[in-house]
Scaffold this motif. Structure first.
Motif, PDB file in Angstrom:
ATOM      1  N   GLU A   1      -0.073   8.273  -1.943  1.00  0.00           N
ATOM      2  CA  GLU A   1      -1.356   8.352  -1.249  1.00  0.00           C
ATOM      3  C   GLU A   1      -1.743   6.973  -0.722  1.00  0.00           C
ATOM      4  N   GLU A   2      -2.177   6.929   0.533  1.00  0.00           N
ATOM      5  CA  GLU A   2      -2.705   5.691   1.095  1.00  0.00           C
ATOM      6  C   GLU A   2      -4.144   5.523   0.620  1.00  0.00           C
ATOM      7  N   ARG A   3      -4.372   4.557  -0.257  1.00  0.00           N
ATOM      8  CA  ARG A   3      -5.700   4.375  -0.839  1.00  0.00           C
ATOM      9  C   ARG A   3      -6.339   3.090  -0.323  1.00  0.00           C
ATOM     10  N   PRO A   4      -7.654   3.121  -0.090  1.00  0.00           N
ATOM     11  CA  PRO A   4      -8.342   1.911   0.360  1.00  0.00           C
ATOM     12  C   PRO A   4      -8.229   0.800  -0.682  1.00  0.00           C
ATOM     13  N   VAL A   5      -8.062  -0.421  -0.204  1.00  0.00           N
ATOM     14  CA  VAL A   5      -8.011  -1.587  -1.082  1.00  0.00           C
ATOM     15  C   VAL A   5      -9.013  -2.613  -0.549  1.00  0.00           C
ATOM     16  N   PRO A   6      -9.513  -3.507  -1.407  1.00  0.00           N
ATOM     17  CA  PRO A   6     -10.560  -4.443  -0.981  1.00  0.00           C
ATOM     18  C   PRO A   6     -10.040  -5.474   0.022  1.00  0.00           C
ATOM     19  N   ALA A   7     -10.931  -5.951   0.859  1.00  0.00           N
ATOM     20  CA  ALA A   7     -10.622  -7.003   1.827  1.00  0.00           C
ATOM     21  C   ALA A   7     -11.175  -8.326   1.335  1.00  0.00           C
ATOM     22  N   GLY A   8     -10.543  -9.416   1.757  1.00  0.00           N
ATOM     23  CA  GLY A   8     -11.013 -10.751   1.427  1.00  0.00           C
ATOM     24  C   GLY A   8     -11.856 -11.336   2.543  1.00  0.00           C
ATOM     25  N   ASP A   9     -12.053 -12.645   2.494  1.00  0.00           N
ATOM     26  CA  ASP A   9     -12.950 -13.295   3.445  1.00  0.00           C
ATOM     27  C   ASP A   9     -12.346 -14.545   4.074  1.00  0.00           C
ATOM     28  N   VAL A  10     -11.012 -14.663   4.080  1.00  0.00           N
ATOM     29  CA  VAL A  10     -10.384 -15.839   4.669  1.00  0.00           C
ATOM     30  C   VAL A  10     -10.487 -15.743   6.191  1.00  0.00           C
ATOM     31  N   PRO A  11     -11.004 -16.766   6.863  1.00  0.00           N
ATOM     32  CA  PRO A  11     -11.169 -16.718   8.320  1.00  0.00           C
ATOM     33  C   PRO A  11      -9.848 -16.454   9.041  1.00  0.00           C
ATOM     34  N   GLY A  12      -9.882 -15.521   9.981  1.00  0.00           N
ATOM     35  CA  GLY A  12      -8.708 -15.210  10.776  1.00  0.00           C
ATOM     36  C   GLY A  12      -7.696 -14.316  10.104  1.00  0.00           C
ATOM     37  N   GLU A  13      -7.906 -13.969   8.822  1.00  0.00           N
ATOM     38  CA  GLU A  13      -6.956 -13.125   8.095  1.00  0.00           C
ATOM     39  C   GLU A  13      -7.189 -11.664   8.454  1.00  0.00           C
ATOM     40  N   GLU A  14      -6.105 -10.903   8.452  1.00  0.00           N
ATOM     41  CA  GLU A  14      -6.163  -9.458   8.677  1.00  0.00           C
ATOM     42  C   GLU A  14      -5.780  -8.772   7.377  1.00  0.00           C
ATOM     43  N   TYR A  15      -6.677  -7.958   6.854  1.00  0.00           N
ATOM     44  CA  TYR A  15      -6.436  -7.269   5.578  1.00  0.00           C
ATOM     45  C   TYR A  15      -6.126  -5.803   5.869  1.00  0.00           C
ATOM     46  N   TRP A  16      -4.944  -5.371   5.467  1.00  0.00           N
ATOM     47  CA  TRP A  16      -4.578  -3.974   5.706  1.00  0.00           C
ATOM     48  C   TRP A  16      -5.509  -3.090   4.877  1.00  0.00           C
ATOM     49  N   PRO A  17      -6.099  -2.066   5.473  1.00  0.00           N
ATOM     50  CA  PRO A  17      -7.161  -1.324   4.786  1.00  0.00           C
ATOM     51  C   PRO A  17      -6.688  -0.462   3.624  1.00  0.00           C
ATOM     52  N   THR A  18      -5.414  -0.057   3.626  1.00  0.00           N
ATOM     53  CA  THR A  18      -4.902   0.828   2.570  1.00  0.00           C
ATOM     54  C   THR A  18      -3.548   0.319   2.092  1.00  0.00           C
ATOM     55  N   GLN A  19      -3.167   0.790   0.900  1.00  0.00           N
ATOM     56  CA  GLN A  19      -1.836   0.540   0.377  1.00  0.00           C
ATOM     57  C   GLN A  19      -1.286   1.835  -0.217  1.00  0.00           C
ATOM     58  N   PRO A  20       0.043   2.051  -0.147  1.00  0.00           N
ATOM     59  CA  PRO A  20       0.630   3.275  -0.704  1.00  0.00           C
ATOM     60  C   PRO A  20       0.656   3.235  -2.233  1.00  0.00           C
ATOM     61  N   ILE A  21       0.027   4.202  -2.863  1.00  0.00           N
ATOM     62  CA  ILE A  21      -0.029   4.291  -4.326  1.00  0.00           C
ATOM     63  C   ILE A  21       0.652   5.585  -4.755  1.00  0.00           C
ATOM     64  N   PRO A  22       1.685   5.523  -5.589  1.00  0.00           N
ATOM     65  CA  PRO A  22       2.334   6.754  -6.064  1.00  0.00           C
ATOM     66  C   PRO A  22       1.365   7.611  -6.885  1.00  0.00           C
ATOM     67  N   LEU A  23       1.396   8.910  -6.656  1.00  0.00           N
ATOM     68  CA  LEU A  23       0.617   9.819  -7.502  1.00  0.00           C
ATOM     69  C   LEU A  23       1.221   9.877  -8.899  1.00  0.00           C
ATOM     70  N   LYS A  24       2.521   9.767  -8.980  1.00  0.00           N
ATOM     71  CA  LYS A  24       3.265   9.669 -10.236  1.00  0.00           C
ATOM     72  C   LYS A  24       4.489   8.816  -9.951  1.00  0.00           C
ATOM     73  N   PRO A  25       4.935   8.068 -10.940  1.00  0.00           N
ATOM     74  CA  PRO A  25       4.352   7.773 -12.253  1.00  0.00           C
ATOM     75  C   PRO A  25       3.138   6.855 -12.118  1.00  0.00           C
ATOM     76  N   PRO A  26       2.383   6.694 -13.199  1.00  0.00           N
ATOM     77  CA  PRO A  26       1.325   5.690 -13.195  1.00  0.00           C
ATOM     78  C   PRO A  26       1.945   4.294 -13.163  1.00  0.00           C
ATOM     79  N   PRO A  27       1.171   3.264 -12.868  1.00  0.00           N
ATOM     80  CA  PRO A  27       1.723   1.903 -12.847  1.00  0.00           C
ATOM     81  C   PRO A  27       2.307   1.526 -14.205  1.00  0.00           C
ATOM     82  N   VAL A  28       3.372   0.733 -14.179  1.00  0.00           N
ATOM     83  CA  VAL A  28       4.059   0.353 -15.413  1.00  0.00           C
ATOM     84  C   VAL A  28       3.684  -1.064 -15.847  1.00  0.00           C
ATOM     85  N   ALA A  29       2.564  -1.576 -15.366  1.00  0.00           N
ATOM     86  CA  ALA A  29       1.979  -2.832 -15.838  1.00  0.00           C
ATOM     87  C   ALA A  29       0.507  -2.798 -15.447  1.00  0.00           C
ATOM     88  N   ARG A  30      -0.266  -3.700 -15.991  1.00  0.00           N
ATOM     89  CA  ARG A  30      -1.699  -3.763 -15.703  1.00  0.00           C
ATOM     90  C   ARG A  30      -1.921  -4.083 -14.229  1.00  0.00           C
TER      91      ARG A  30
END
Length: 665
Positions: free
Chosen positions: A383-412
């Motif tokens: 699933e493409e899920r929204p992720v937070p944006a930063g505030d560095v001038p001139g930077e482009e923050y991709w609005p989403t990142q691909p997150i697997p529905l399964k398995p859950p993450p294997v680290a914090r």
């Protein structure tokens, strides 16, 4: 679009032989030769490639050592990487010996050992032959075996940074029919192990740029000018060493993917290497799977607008043609240095009566992507899920990142106030210091893909999980086809900091890296003994800080997870908190997972069904390499692990391969 099938993008084809080094490298060959191939020897007895098979399973069907007798393992022989007494003089790379894994083919063990490659009798460690380099080092990772053909005998291939060298497997002498005097110069160096598939020799790429947090794009230039040095993986003719194709992981001009680099920012760009220690091949389909790393600069992308293909992608390449079969971008527009260090692993998944050919890719982000290895489509959903944006001038923050529905993450992948250690986890003093640090610093975290924000008055540092050394590093996965379990070890290790103006340039100069990462206060606190003496520092987030996981591939569920390693700074009853390091696991038909990968100087065996720790051996140093297991001609099963010294100069020199077996009956 995250994955594409049947793109047909073409590799860079080269019709000439690469330039050959003119330096003659010295060699000494023992009087004996390697044993001839035994037609009665079972292929199950060997460990013939870095990951045991081209599919990268690290699974051996050997079962003489099992859950019932593994506690009886004892050391039976060892081989020192540095043969002379004393220490290695002068500076040595930190990865000189730690990550070397041997192979065993037709009853002979082959090992890269510093400035030499050796063939050993796997039952005793006796040298059969030795090939020494007059300058430089053999691969930091290992060697590859090439079977005999009509054109040449069996070979041992290995890299020495900017060279690939071919030896006669029987004698250790250079094979002069490969390149010039047995070696070929590489346009792009590679520190990993070549893959031999039919008549192809496939290599990744290890282009080392100048301090990538501070680079300008135009620094990707060879000395004296000329064309920029793009870090493309490639295939050579296995017989002659001639270059067959290169694949443009950083697409230029009319290559597919160049449109994802705004303002033609692919020009003179560092990055998009294929760092993996070796690569993975689907032998039936003739596909090689490559994990592509991040683009430069690692934490700033204001000068490279777009998704930046094929950065942070898993790609499948047709070995015969060098054409792209499909790609899956695991991370869009990387700003965290979340490259994909490990080669993926291949497996078969049974679901609803159907067998699905799959590939599993892990990396620093801590997410495990299980994809159809024919099409690149996610098997358990992404699933493409929204992720937070930063505030560095001139930077482009991709609005989403691909997150697997399964398995859950294997680290914090996130942290909040409830995740801070308590007195029950460590000690009351340590826990109190951690809470005070959290309140005083006010770390910023918004979950996965938390950005590094601009450093300015009143802005607390970002605390990013995982950090560049966290998640799953180069160790990758092992797979048990009988259980259907994927085994992977990981670590919770964040980075803290901001983005700040690049002191080398300032924010107003074009065509350069305007902002760089500025480290912040680490989220750790000191720990003391009963007398008040400072013992060291421990993380302030709840343990375990390193884990070993078993993931059920067909369901995507976690079958079990256990802490990996102990920390002896803590009271004995609290020591099982995991000790983060590097190294990978193997799995056997005897129901065992063998792994080092800790900083507590231990090598362990776990029950593959339950995660119960069944055996460990303690050393003076750590076990950071992937171990192996094999059968000797004496009928015994052996387990071998590379025990490495700390990377601290004068303490080096005692690295060795240590081999275990059950007591002789």
């Amino acid at each position: 679009m995250r994955f594409t099938s049947g793109i047909g993008a073409r590799a860079r084809r080269v019709g000439r032989v690469g330039l050959l080094l003119g330096v003659v490298v010295a060699m000494t060959v023992g009087a004996s030769t390697a044993r001839a191939q035994d037609p009665g020897r079972s292929p199950d007895a060997d460990w013939p490639t870095y990951n045991r098979d081209l599919a990268g399973t690290r699974f051996s069907p050997l079962d003489q050592i099992d859950a019932g007798n593994v506690a009886e393992l004892e050391e039976v022989w060892s081989y020192r990487f540095h043969p002379a007494d004393g220490f290695i003089e002068g500076p040595t790379p930190t990865e000189l010996f730690q990550q070397v894994t041997p192979i065993v083919v037709d009853g002979v063990l082959y090992l890269a050992a510093g400035n030499r490659v050796v063939a050993l009798r796997p039952e005793t460690g006796e040298e059969i032959w030795r090939h020494e380099l007059a300058e430089g080092l053999a691969s930091f990772r290992g060697v590859a075996y090439g079977p005999p053909t009509d054109a040449h005998g069996a070979r041992i291939y290995f890299t020495s940074l900017s060279r690939v060298i071919a030896l006669d497997a029987a004698t250790g002498a250079r094979d002069p029919s490969f390149g010039g005097d047995g070696e070929v110069e590489l346009r792009i160096p590679y520190t990993g192990v070549p893959v031999v598939y039919r008549n192809a020799l496939i290599l990744g790429s290890s282009a080392f740029g100048p301090g990538q947090e501070h680079i300008a794009p135009h620094l990707n230039q060879p000395r004296g000018g000329g064309e920029p040095v793009y870090a493309y993986p490639r295939a050579l003719d296995a017989a002659t060493g001639r270059l067959r194709w290169e694949f443009p992981t950083l697409p230029t001009e009319s290559d597919f993917g160049s449109q994802t680099w705004g303002n033609q920012s692919w020009r003179n760009r560092i990055g998009n290497n294929v760092w993996a220690f070796t690569l993975t091949v689907d032998e039936e389909r003739g596909l090689v799977y490559m994990p592509v790393s991040s683009p430069g600069s690692n934490f700033y992308g204001g000068d490279r607008p777009g998704a930046n293909l094929f950065a942070n992608s898993t790609i499948a390449i047709d070995i015969a043609t060098g054409e792209l079969a499909w790609y899956f971008q695991n991370i869009h527009r990387d700003l965290w240095d979340y490259n994909l260090p490990p080669a993926p692993g291949l497996l078969e998944i049974e679901r609803d009566g159907e067998r699905i050919p799959a590939v599993v890719q892990v990396g620093k982000s801590a997410f495990m992507f299980i994809l159809n290895r024919v099409t690149g489509e996610p098997i358990h959903g992404v699933e493409e899920r929204p992720v937070p944006a930063g505030d560095v001038p001139g930077e482009e923050y991709w609005p989403t990142q691909p997150i697997p529905l399964k398995p859950p993450p294997v680290a914090r992948v996130s942290i909040g106030p409830d995740d801070i250690v308590s007195a029950d986890d460590t000690t009351p003093e340590h826990a109190a210091a951690c809470r005070e640090l959290w309140d005083e610093v006010g770390y910023y975290n918004e979950g996965p893909y938390t950005p590094l924000r601009l450093r300015q008055e009143g802005t607390p540092p970002s605390l990013v999980f995982p950090g560049t050394g966290g998640g799953v590093n180069w160790n990758g996965t092992a797979y048990d086809p009988e259980l259907g379990y994927i085994f992977v070890n990981s670590k919770d290790r964040p980075i803290s900091g901001w983005m700040d103006v690049n002191p080398e340039y300032g924010p107003d100069v074009e065509d350069h890296v305007a902002y760089v990462r500025s480290p912040g206060p680490p989220f750790e606190a000191p720990i003391f003994d009963a007398e008040g003496n400072r013992l060291g520092a421990l993380p302030c987030y709840k343990p375990p800080w390193a884990r070993l996981y078993a993931v059920h591939a067909a369901s995507g569920e976690i079958a079990w997870e256990v802490p990996l390693g102990i920390n002896e700074l803590l009271p004995e009853e609290k020591q099982r908190v995991g000790t983060p390091s590097v190294g990978g696991a193997i799995v056997t038909g005897g129901g065992l997972v063998f792994i080092g990968a800790t900083t507590d100087r231990r090598f362990r065996a776990f029950d593959s069904r339950t995660g119960e720790e069944l055996w460990s051996a303690a050393f003076d140093y750590n076990v950071e390499a992937v171990p192996i297991t094999y059968a000797g001609d004496d009928g015994r099963q052996y387990v071998a692990a590379n025990v490495s010294a700390p990377a601290t100069g004068q303490q080096r020199g005692n690295e060795r391969l240590v081999v275990f077996a059950l007591p002789e009956r």
